[in-house]
Write an enzyme that holds these catalytic residues in place. Sequence first.
Site, PDB file in Angstrom:
ATOM      1  CB  CYS A 278      -0.875   0.018   1.233  1.00 11.97           C
ATOM      2  SG  CYS A 278      -1.842  -1.465   1.431  1.00 11.97           S
TER       3      CYS A 278
ATOM      4  NE  ARG B 168       4.983   1.242  -1.184  1.00  8.61           N
ATOM      5  CZ  ARG B 168       5.965   1.185  -0.293  1.00  8.61           C
ATOM      6  NH1 ARG B 168       7.129   1.738  -0.563  1.00  8.61           N
ATOM      7  NH2 ARG B 168       5.798   0.582   0.858  1.00  8.61           N
TER       8      ARG B 168
ATOM      9  CD1 TRP C 265      -0.557  -5.832  -3.605  1.00 14.13           C
ATOM     10  CD2 TRP C 265      -0.582  -6.801  -1.587  1.00 14.13           C
ATOM     11  NE1 TRP C 265      -0.115  -7.124  -3.742  1.00 14.13           N
ATOM     12  CE2 TRP C 265      -0.121  -7.746  -2.529  1.00 14.13           C
ATOM     13  CE3 TRP C 265      -0.681  -7.203  -0.258  1.00 14.13           C
ATOM     14  CZ2 TRP C 265       0.245  -9.044  -2.183  1.00 14.13           C
ATOM     15  CZ3 TRP C 265      -0.319  -8.501   0.087  1.00 14.13           C
ATOM     16  CH2 TRP C 265       0.141  -9.400  -0.879  1.00 14.13           C
TER      17      TRP C 265
ATOM     18  CG  ASN D 232       0.512   2.296   3.706  1.00 12.83           C
ATOM     19  OD1 ASN D 232      -0.579   2.323   3.137  1.00 12.83           O
ATOM     20  ND2 ASN D 232       1.625   2.766   3.175  1.00 12.83           N
ATOM     21  N   GLY D 233      -0.356  -0.839   6.796  1.00 10.49           N
ATOM     22  CA  GLY D 233      -0.035  -1.662   7.970  1.00 10.49           C
ATOM     23  C   GLY D 233      -1.184  -2.600   8.292  1.00 10.49           C
TER      24      GLY D 233
ATOM     25  CD  GLU E 180      17.485 -13.609  -7.807  1.00  6.29           C
ATOM     26  OE1 GLU E 180      16.911 -14.206  -6.895  1.00  6.29           O
ATOM     27  OE2 GLU E 180      17.092 -12.512  -8.237  1.00  6.29           O
TER      28      GLU E 180
ATOM     29  CE  LYS F  52      14.165 -11.568 -10.088  1.00  8.08           C
ATOM     30  NZ  LYS F  52      14.853 -11.214  -8.876  1.00  8.08           N
TER      31      LYS F  52
ATOM     32  CD  GLU G 174      10.451 -12.089  -9.107  1.00  9.08           C
ATOM     33  OE1 GLU G 174       9.784 -11.657  -8.164  1.00  9.08           O
ATOM     34  OE2 GLU G 174      11.678 -11.964  -9.160  1.00  9.08           O
TER      35      GLU G 174
ATOM     36  CG  HIS H 280      19.460 -38.089  -5.402  1.00  2.00           C
ATOM     37  ND1 HIS H 280      19.826 -39.372  -5.098  1.00  2.00           N
ATOM     38  CD2 HIS H 280      20.612 -37.401  -5.570  1.00  2.00           C
ATOM     39  CE1 HIS H 280      21.147 -39.461  -5.066  1.00  2.00           C
ATOM     40  NE2 HIS H 280      21.640 -38.268  -5.349  1.00  2.00           N
TER      41      HIS H 280
ATOM     42  CE  LYS I 186      11.530  -3.054  -5.757  1.00  5.49           C
ATOM     43  NZ  LYS I 186      12.276  -4.180  -6.368  1.00  5.49           N
TER      44      LYS I 186
HETATM   45  C1  F6R Z   1      12.012 -10.975  -6.169  1.00  6.28           C
HETATM   46  C2  F6R Z   1      11.840  -9.999  -5.111  1.00  6.28           C
HETATM   47  C3  F6R Z   1      11.365 -10.487  -3.790  1.00  6.28           C
HETATM   48  C4  F6R Z   1      12.088  -9.730  -2.668  1.00  6.28           C
HETATM   49  C5  F6R Z   1      11.506 -10.140  -1.309  1.00  6.28           C
HETATM   50  C6  F6R Z   1      12.249  -9.479  -0.171  1.00  6.28           C
HETATM   51  O1  F6R Z   1      12.502 -10.377  -7.324  1.00  6.28           O
HETATM   52  O2  F6R Z   1      12.066  -8.838  -5.298  1.00  6.28           O
HETATM   53  O3  F6R Z   1      11.534 -11.860  -3.658  1.00  6.28           O
HETATM   54  O4  F6R Z   1      13.440 -10.026  -2.737  1.00  6.28           O
HETATM   55  O5  F6R Z   1      10.152  -9.785  -1.242  1.00  6.28           O
HETATM   56  O6  F6R Z   1      12.183  -8.105  -0.245  1.00  6.28           O
HETATM   57  P1  F6R Z   1      13.225  -7.166   0.473  1.00  6.28           P
HETATM   58  O7  F6R Z   1      14.556  -7.419  -0.134  1.00  6.28           O
HETATM   59  O8  F6R Z   1      12.727  -5.776   0.217  1.00  6.28           O
HETATM   60  O9  F6R Z   1      13.196  -7.536   1.923  1.00  6.28           O
END
Ligand code: F6R
Length: 635
Positions: free
Chosen positions: A2, A27, A85, A111-112, A508, A512, A515, A531, A630
């Site tokens: 949010c 976000r 959100w 927010n929260g 990683e 990527k 997502e 396995h 985000k």
């Molecule tokens: C993936 C991504 C998320 C963040 C995760 C942690 O591309 O961005 O998996 O890495 O939500 O977020 P932070 O780093 O802000 O704690």
Amino acid sequence: MCGIVGYTGQDEAKDILITGLKRLEYRGYDSAGVALECASPATPGAPASGVTLSVIRRVGKVAGLESELSAFGAPSACGIGHTRWATHGRPSVANAHPHTSCNGRIAIVHNGIIENFAELRAELERRGHTFASETDTEVFAHLIEEAYEGRPDDPATGEPARPGSHDLMTAVREACTQVVGAYGLAAVCADEPGVIAVARKDSPIVIGRGERGSYVASDVIALIDATRDVVVLEDGQFARLTPEGITYTDAEGTPIEPAVTHIDWDIDMAEKGGYPDFMLKEIHEQPRVVRDTLVGRMVGGELDIDELGLTMEELNLIDRVYVIACGTSYHAGLIAKNLIEAWARIPCEVEAASEFRYRNPIITPSTLVVAVSQSGETADTLAAIRDARIKGAKVFGITNVVGSPVARESDGVIYTKANKEIAVASTKSFIGQVVSLTLLALLLAQVKGKLTTGQVRMLFRELGNTAEQIQWILETQGEAIHEAALACKDAHSALFVGRGMGAAIAHEGALKLKEISYLHAEAYAAGEMKHGPIALIDQGFPVIAVATKSPVYDKTVSNLKECEARGAQIIVVATEGDEEIRAIADHVIYIPPVRDAFSAITATVPLQLLAREVAIMRGCDVDQPRNLAKSVTVE
Ligand code: F6R
């Protein structure tokens, strides 16, 4: 997640709110809304202030709200806005913020999470309040209304009636005393035109004063057009904004003078700068991130991380390291584990913060907990930090956001210098995290006497070279990545494999891809294939391997041969000059020769680009993938 914006001043509030909400779109959100103070029609019975609140909300993008507002003619110089959100209650107009009190004279954005909202709602309903949404937030509007207007007797508890404060700021402070949970809150009241009352606990709020008014937002990016000098509100602090200025108070209402933070990045840095999307722009910024993260770290031939908050003696006593993080940041931790254990010879465990916080891990005063978070706001990571500190660990934060909760709640912090990351999928901040964690591993190794100063200097120089190596990948491997993307775009699933450092990178790469392209992907240590996962492989199944020249190169190649024999389509990230790999690979993407310890910094880049290409080929929005936010500020 949010986002909050608010403005009171001399300009048209709705324009400022929409600009701010657009800046917060990155976000992630599902609905948006504003509350504007507008002059009431001069009719009998109109309120004494001559002002009413107009609340306009929409499900979907801010652009939809903007077009609805363009037909809204009434001028307004004060208002609040929000992108939501969904947590409590589905995305709908009724659940979108702002929420209003029963009499419609008070509106709030929040927010929260309000943890005791069910009890509060039941009490408020008993006292006659009517709720219009399923949200936890709405209780705040009614609590403020009671504190402002006065509260009737409560026959159920025997609590006697209380008079109202008839002062918005006082009413907000009073409401906050009843709420358990996290809040960044902004409230307006039609009976106090031009005033915005703001509160904060565990959810970021920044406040700024521009030439033509006062601003509040949950993220500095929403008010950077107006000012570069901002106050990052601390927990338990309150602010009262008017067109003329801003006053700050603590929980008792005593005036305070919070510190002002100067923002030294500008909005151009946070805009696309000619790239088709933020993700590509941010991938291309990675050479700069490596350089900036290393600036000032080698002083007089000595590694310098003076923000660590620990003396060399304290560092020397460290006998166990936990890296706690989520998502991509967790993968940076997997890479750090390899480096810390190899160089400093200290056991290092990497744990998802959401698990760590509920697991009662073994922590002693000689444990170092490294909390890694791009946003610095992730709820699970913050909870894990608090838990670790209570148990006596030293906590060191690695974050991209100056003044963020992770920075403030840790004993020391390294900032990753990625600058604002807008695309939801982390790229450049991951590279900043890996570089920062590499510095930490070098420092621990040096303090423990496992690496000499000369070795540390040499490794530091090589670490710096990864900036040019990334640049080389960006300039030369586009075609190979495009071909590889064509080969997997129609797949239903893909496997990412590697060994050692390659296994961490594979994790990683898989994250990527899934997502942003919604193509199912898993990462496996290549040696584990037989396995179980090898059963998945049939004709054309994409296996994406990190097989750079490393001590486990031959082993990885053997594992790939087993996949090839079963018909897999093999895409390999390999070291430039490795022609043999072409014998088993359908597609090869090269990175320059690099020490294995630093291979994550370069080998991740082709996987980021591959994920983006596949996502675009599949028609996905690479910057704002569905269901993701985000900053994940809820558990
Ligand atoms: C993936 C991504 C998320 C963040 C995760 C942690 O591309 O961005 O998996 O890495 O939500 O977020 P932070 O780093 O802000 O704690």
